[in-house]
Design a protein around this motif. Structure first.
Motif, PDB file in Angstrom:
ATOM      1  N   ASP A 140     -28.555 -12.368 -35.291  1.00 48.21           N
ATOM      2  CA  ASP A 140     -27.763 -13.011 -36.292  1.00 48.21           C
ATOM      3  C   ASP A 140     -28.553 -14.329 -36.758  1.00 48.21           C
ATOM      4  OD1 ASP A 140     -25.744 -11.195 -35.558  1.00 48.21           O
ATOM      5  OD2 ASP A 140     -24.356 -12.681 -34.384  1.00 48.21           O
ATOM      6  N   HIS A 144     -19.239 -10.207 -38.962  1.00 49.45           N
ATOM      7  CA  HIS A 144     -19.372 -11.437 -37.888  1.00 49.45           C
ATOM      8  C   HIS A 144     -18.091 -11.521 -37.290  1.00 49.45           C
ATOM      9  CE1 HIS A 144     -20.372 -15.439 -36.542  1.00 49.45           C
ATOM     10  NE2 HIS A 144     -19.328 -15.852 -37.013  1.00 49.45           N
ATOM     11  N   HIS A 158     -24.243 -10.283 -43.172  1.00 49.36           N
ATOM     12  CA  HIS A 158     -23.291 -10.683 -42.042  1.00 49.36           C
ATOM     13  C   HIS A 158     -21.909 -11.336 -42.379  1.00 49.36           C
ATOM     14  CE1 HIS A 158     -22.727 -10.914 -37.837  1.00 49.36           C
ATOM     15  NE2 HIS A 158     -23.073 -12.201 -37.564  1.00 49.36           N
TER      16      HIS A 158
END
Length: 216
Positions: free
Chosen positions: A9, A112, A63
């Motif tokens: 991420d 996410h 994300h």
């Protein structure tokens, strides 16, 4: 020969706040999930992270998360499936456009935090996520927790799916990730992390916190 996609991420800075070492991490991963501005990130951060990933030859992913900057998207929100669909379209669409402005392309989508964990066990939420991704671009790869509702929903939506396993998180008996509030949620010992990854690759299983073996 097993080919591994190392995924991280990125793009989690916001305004004057700086989080993470994105440039350094990009030298060690093959794909990146870039925050879309709802749980972290902003327009400047998205643009800079997309450019850096494109230069590094790292696959660019969106994300999307809950609209929760204060909680970093780690708090579950009670949204309708229509709201889940629309916030996903909003975020993934933005990342797709940013990628195209630098001559790149959006390759995948991974939800996410709390949205990811909720969708992993709630089929209605995972269906809304996958429908949004399919409607934006059916060629996108959908990343989902191995063996979860996310995987089934993605396949039923006609998407290519990557079943994801974690090097730095512990597991529960049902194959879900240990909630971050638990003191043993994160693996911080490198050797333990390596053993966990090798076990999943070579044996197709991971040891849960309880000591039970879970198939992945």
């Amino acid at each position: 020969m097993v080919e591994i996609d190392f995924n991280s991420d990125l793009g989690e800075s916001f305004g004057v706040y700086r989080l993470g070492s994105d440039e350094a991490i990009l030298q060690h991963v093959t794909s990146a999930n870039i925050a879309c501005g709802f749980h972290a990130g902003d327009a400047q951060t998205i643009a800079a992270t997309v450019r850096a990933a494109h230069r590094a030859g790292v696959a660019i992913g969106a994300h999307p998360g809950f609209p929760d900057l204060q909680g970093f998207g780690r708090r579950t929100m009670q949204l309708s499936v229509d709201e889940i669909y629309n916030i996903t379209v909003y975020q993934v669409g933005a990342l797709k456009t940013f990628a195209e402005t630098v001559g790149g392309r959006l390759a995948h989508v991974k939800a996410h935090g709390a949205l990811y964990n909720l969708a992993a066990r709630d089929r209605d939420v995972s269906d809304a996520l996958c429908s949004a991704v399919r409607d934006i671009d059916p060629g996108l790869v959908f990343y989902g927790l191995a063996g979860s509702q996310l995987v089934d929903a993605a396949r039923d939506a006609g998407l290519s799916v990557a079943q994801e396993v974690f090097a730095d998180r512990t597991y529960q008996d049902d194959g879900t990730l240990t909630p971050r509030g638990h003191p043993a949620a994160l693996i911080t010992d490198v050797d333990q992390s390596v053993r966990q990854v090798l076990g999943m690759l070579e044996e197709g299983r991971v040891r849960a916190l309880s000591g039970a073996w879970v198939r992945v």
